[in-house]
Design a protein around this motif. Structure first.
Motif, PDB file in Angstrom:
ATOM      1  N   ILE A 136       0.840  -1.198   0.000  1.00  7.56           N
ATOM      2  CA  ILE A 136       0.000   0.000   0.000  1.00  7.56           C
ATOM      3  C   ILE A 136       0.876   1.250   0.000  1.00  7.56           C
ATOM      4  O   ILE A 136       0.633   2.208  -0.749  1.00  7.56           O
ATOM      5  N   MET A 137       1.924   1.231   0.827  1.00 10.59           N
ATOM      6  CA  MET A 137       2.828   2.378   0.885  1.00 10.59           C
ATOM      7  C   MET A 137       3.550   2.582  -0.438  1.00 10.59           C
ATOM      8  O   MET A 137       3.803   3.718  -0.843  1.00 10.59           O
ATOM      9  N   HIS A 138       3.883   1.496  -1.118  1.00  7.12           N
ATOM     10  CA  HIS A 138       4.560   1.609  -2.411  1.00  7.12           C
ATOM     11  C   HIS A 138       3.655   2.325  -3.412  1.00  7.12           C
ATOM     12  O   HIS A 138       4.111   3.189  -4.181  1.00  7.12           O
ATOM     13  N   ALA A 139       2.365   1.981  -3.393  1.00  2.00           N
ATOM     14  CA  ALA A 139       1.414   2.652  -4.281  1.00  2.00           C
ATOM     15  C   ALA A 139       1.288   4.131  -3.934  1.00  2.00           C
ATOM     16  O   ALA A 139       1.198   4.992  -4.825  1.00  2.00           O
ATOM     17  N   LEU A 140       1.289   4.442  -2.642  1.00  2.00           N
ATOM     18  CA  LEU A 140       1.233   5.844  -2.208  1.00  2.00           C
ATOM     19  C   LEU A 140       2.510   6.587  -2.591  1.00  2.00           C
ATOM     20  O   LEU A 140       2.472   7.764  -2.959  1.00  2.00           O
ATOM     21  N   LEU A 141       3.631   5.898  -2.520  1.00  2.00           N
ATOM     22  CA  LEU A 141       4.906   6.484  -2.935  1.00  2.00           C
ATOM     23  C   LEU A 141       4.877   6.828  -4.417  1.00  2.00           C
ATOM     24  O   LEU A 141       5.328   7.906  -4.835  1.00  2.00           O
ATOM     25  N   ASP A 142       4.328   5.924  -5.210  1.00  2.00           N
ATOM     26  CA  ASP A 142       4.216   6.172  -6.650  1.00  2.00           C
ATOM     27  C   ASP A 142       3.411   7.434  -6.946  1.00  2.00           C
ATOM     28  O   ASP A 142       3.685   8.141  -7.930  1.00  2.00           O
ATOM     29  N   LYS A 143       2.410   7.709  -6.113  1.00  2.00           N
ATOM     30  CA  LYS A 143       1.537   8.872  -6.332  1.00  2.00           C
ATOM     31  C   LYS A 143       2.078  10.148  -5.678  1.00  2.00           C
ATOM     32  O   LYS A 143       1.439  11.197  -5.747  1.00  2.00           O
ATOM     33  N   GLY A 144       3.244  10.044  -5.031  1.00  2.00           N
ATOM     34  CA  GLY A 144       3.869  11.230  -4.459  1.00  2.00           C
ATOM     35  C   GLY A 144       3.385  11.619  -3.075  1.00  2.00           C
ATOM     36  O   GLY A 144       3.673  12.728  -2.601  1.00  2.00           O
ATOM     37  N   TYR A 145       2.679  10.723  -2.398  1.00  2.00           N
ATOM     38  CA  TYR A 145       2.165  11.042  -1.065  1.00  2.00           C
ATOM     39  C   TYR A 145       3.224  10.901   0.027  1.00  2.00           C
ATOM     40  O   TYR A 145       3.027  11.372   1.155  1.00  2.00           O
ATOM     41  N   CYS A 146       4.318  10.255  -0.278  1.00  2.00           N
ATOM     42  CA  CYS A 146       5.385  10.065   0.717  1.00  2.00           C
ATOM     43  C   CYS A 146       6.721   9.986  -0.005  1.00  2.00           C
ATOM     44  O   CYS A 146       6.781   9.798  -1.221  1.00  2.00           O
ATOM     45  N   GLY A 147       7.788  10.117   0.771  1.00  2.00           N
ATOM     46  CA  GLY A 147       9.121  10.081   0.185  1.00  2.00           C
ATOM     47  C   GLY A 147       9.820   8.760   0.353  1.00  2.00           C
ATOM     48  O   GLY A 147      10.844   8.501  -0.269  1.00  2.00           O
ATOM     49  N   SER A 148       9.265   7.887   1.215  1.00  2.00           N
ATOM     50  CA  SER A 148       9.826   6.563   1.440  1.00  2.00           C
ATOM     51  C   SER A 148       8.742   5.675   2.040  1.00  2.00           C
ATOM     52  O   SER A 148       7.683   6.158   2.451  1.00  2.00           O
ATOM     53  N   ILE A 149       9.021   4.395   2.090  1.00  2.00           N
ATOM     54  CA  ILE A 149       8.030   3.447   2.610  1.00  2.00           C
ATOM     55  C   ILE A 149       7.709   3.735   4.074  1.00  2.00           C
ATOM     56  O   ILE A 149       6.553   3.666   4.502  1.00  2.00           O
ATOM     57  N   TYR A 150       8.729   4.067   4.851  1.00  2.00           N
ATOM     58  CA  TYR A 150       8.540   4.212   6.304  1.00  2.00           C
ATOM     59  C   TYR A 150       8.678   5.659   6.778  1.00  2.00           C
ATOM     60  O   TYR A 150       9.222   5.905   7.848  1.00  2.00           O
ATOM     61  N   ASP A 151       8.183   6.610   6.009  1.00  2.00           N
ATOM     62  CA  ASP A 151       8.246   7.983   6.499  1.00  2.00           C
ATOM     63  C   ASP A 151       7.047   8.263   7.416  1.00  2.00           C
ATOM     64  O   ASP A 151       6.343   7.345   7.850  1.00  2.00           O
ATOM     65  N   ASP A 152       6.789   9.508   7.725  1.00  2.00           N
ATOM     66  CA  ASP A 152       5.743   9.852   8.700  1.00  2.00           C
ATOM     67  C   ASP A 152       4.358   9.360   8.280  1.00  2.00           C
ATOM     68  O   ASP A 152       3.505   9.085   9.135  1.00  2.00           O
ATOM     69  N   LEU A 153       4.124   9.245   6.980  1.00  2.00           N
ATOM     70  CA  LEU A 153       2.809   8.793   6.521  1.00  2.00           C
ATOM     71  C   LEU A 153       2.525   7.378   7.001  1.00  2.00           C
ATOM     72  O   LEU A 153       1.384   7.056   7.360  1.00  2.00           O
ATOM     73  N   TYR A 154       3.527   6.529   7.020  1.00  2.00           N
ATOM     74  CA  TYR A 154       3.339   5.153   7.496  1.00  2.00           C
ATOM     75  C   TYR A 154       2.786   5.151   8.917  1.00  2.00           C
ATOM     76  O   TYR A 154       1.837   4.423   9.231  1.00  2.00           O
ATOM     77  N   LYS A 155       3.352   5.993   9.775  1.00  2.00           N
ATOM     78  CA  LYS A 155       2.878   6.070  11.151  1.00  2.00           C
ATOM     79  C   LYS A 155       1.460   6.616  11.223  1.00  2.00           C
ATOM     80  O   LYS A 155       0.630   6.133  12.004  1.00  2.00           O
ATOM     81  N   ARG A 156       1.176   7.637  10.424  1.00  2.00           N
ATOM     82  CA  ARG A 156      -0.165   8.212  10.453  1.00  2.00           C
ATOM     83  C   ARG A 156      -1.226   7.209  10.014  1.00  2.00           C
ATOM     84  O   ARG A 156      -2.362   7.246  10.484  1.00  2.00           O
ATOM     85  N   LEU A 157      -0.835   6.320   9.124  1.00  2.00           N
ATOM     86  CA  LEU A 157      -1.797   5.350   8.614  1.00  2.00           C
ATOM     87  C   LEU A 157      -1.887   4.081   9.460  1.00  2.00           C
ATOM     88  O   LEU A 157      -2.981   3.582   9.730  1.00  2.00           O
ATOM     89  N   PHE A 158      -0.732   3.566   9.892  1.00  2.00           N
ATOM     90  CA  PHE A 158      -0.706   2.204  10.426  1.00  2.00           C
ATOM     91  C   PHE A 158      -0.202   2.069  11.859  1.00  2.00           C
ATOM     92  O   PHE A 158      -0.076   0.948  12.359  1.00  2.00           O
ATOM     93  N   GLN A 159       0.077   3.152  12.518  1.00  2.00           N
ATOM     94  CA  GLN A 159       0.666   3.051  13.855  1.00  2.00           C
ATOM     95  C   GLN A 159      -0.223   2.239  14.801  1.00  2.00           C
ATOM     96  O   GLN A 159      -1.426   2.428  14.880  1.00  2.00           O
ATOM     97  N   ARG A 160       0.426   1.321  15.531  1.00  2.00           N
ATOM     98  CA  ARG A 160      -0.292   0.569  16.559  1.00  2.00           C
ATOM     99  C   ARG A 160      -0.556   1.484  17.739  1.00  2.00           C
ATOM    100  O   ARG A 160       0.167   2.436  17.984  1.00  2.00           O
ATOM    101  N   GLY A 161      -1.553   1.159  18.516  1.00  2.00           N
ATOM    102  CA  GLY A 161      -1.841   1.967  19.689  1.00  2.00           C
ATOM    103  C   GLY A 161      -2.868   1.279  20.563  1.00  2.00           C
ATOM    104  O   GLY A 161      -3.592   0.383  20.121  1.00  2.00           O
ATOM    105  N   ASN A 162      -2.926   1.698  21.819  1.00  2.00           N
ATOM    106  CA  ASN A 162      -3.869   1.088  22.759  1.00  2.00           C
ATOM    107  C   ASN A 162      -5.268   1.678  22.677  1.00  2.00           C
ATOM    108  O   ASN A 162      -6.227   1.091  23.171  1.00  2.00           O
ATOM    109  N   THR A 163      -5.376   2.851  22.055  1.00  2.00           N
ATOM    110  CA  THR A 163      -6.680   3.507  21.922  1.00  2.00           C
ATOM    111  C   THR A 163      -6.827   4.017  20.496  1.00  2.00           C
ATOM    112  O   THR A 163      -5.819   4.212  19.782  1.00  2.00           O
TER     113      THR A 163
END
Length: 280
Positions: A136-163
């Motif tokens: 999914i991140m690779h597709a977003l990278l292709d569209k220019g939404y991020c600069g790498s697979i694990y940049d801040d967008l990855y956290k905004r989308l997929f970060q684990r959390g207790n709440t």
């Protein structure tokens, strides 16, 4: 040099089986364990390519497990398992299916949040067992939404959390495999069960129990391990006479940081010990 923890495009690496095996040859690796997540698919191809170019392929798997007693994730490597063994297939098939469903739901959440990607954009990167977050991140990278697979967008989308407030907007909790069942399945498949990167997931307090179930080794050398992790893992290896293993946990372009194939801390004596354990 050896490497006993490597992924291919069958699961969540950017490189195909052939590309990974040939890269290992270029790096001077003699023994390479293919340990894709929750599947033995592709191992026969890897063994064939390895034979053709002179690399010994260790058939393996990395099971995405969970320590339900202690409420934490745990990854169990199986080395020298029988590819396609029913015990592994029956255990892992439901998780593979759950991951496929979860990935599509994550995609839908991302699409609903306004990101202009299609399921076709994502699917073109999956290599055999379904879509992963990296695809999914690779597709977003292709569209220019991020600069790498694990940049801040990855956290905004997929970060684990207790709440819900601390979780990424597309985060979905997966039901993983019981770690104890994973150890038993690896043994039934003729392999040696190895606790992967215990420092990364803080699994030390389960080792005494899991040895009783048949845990046979511990991954001492891993890119996530600092010196204290290596020392602590080594102490458990000595306490229980576990095989000391190590690997790069290579994911190609999809790794969270640049990683080279190969585990420089171990040599072929590790392979000898693994094979001796299997014979016993």
């Amino acid at each position: 040099m050896i490497d006993l923890h490597v992924h291919t495009a069958i699961s969540d690496s950017s490189l195909s089986i052939s590309e990974v095996v040939r890269l290992a040859k270029d790096k001077g690796i003699s023994h390479l364990a293919i340990t894709d997540h929750d599947t033995t698919k592709g191992l026969q191809e890897a063994i064939k390519v390895g034979y053709e170019i002179g690399i010994n392929i260790v058939p393996g798997i990395e099971i995405s497990a969970y320590d339900y007693q202690r409420d934490k994730r745990a990854h169990i490597l199986g080395l020298y398992i029988e590819p396609g063994h029913p015990s592994l297939n029956m255990l892992c098939a439901p998780l593979v299916q759950r991951r496929k469903q979860a990935s599509y739901e994550m995609f839908r959440k991302i699409k609903a949040a306004g990101y202009d990607i299609s399921w076709v954009d994502v699917q073109k990167y999956e290599g055999g067992t379904g879509v992963y977050k990296q695809h999914i991140m690779h597709a977003l990278l292709d569209k220019g939404y991020c600069g790498s697979i694990y940049d801040d967008l990855y956290k905004r989308l997929f970060q684990r959390g207790n709440t819900p407030k601390t979780q990424g907007i597309a985060y979905i909790q997966l039901e993983y495999i019981d770690a104890r069942a994973a150890i038993l399945a690896v043994r039934e498949a003729g392999g040696i069960a190895i606790l992967a990167h215990p420092g990364q997931l803080n699994n030390y307090d389960a080792i005494d129990e899991w040895v009783e179930l048949g845990l046979g080794g511990i991954e001492v050398f891993h890119p996530s391990h600092q010196e204290d992790d290596r020392q602590k893992s080594m102490l458990y290896a000595q306490k229980h006479k576990l095989v000391i293993t190590g690997g790069s946990d290579f994911h190609g372009f999809y790794g969270d940081k640049p990683i080279e194939l190969g585990c420089h801390e171990l040599g072929e004596e590790c392979i000898d010990e693994l094979l001796q354990r299997i014979k016993r």
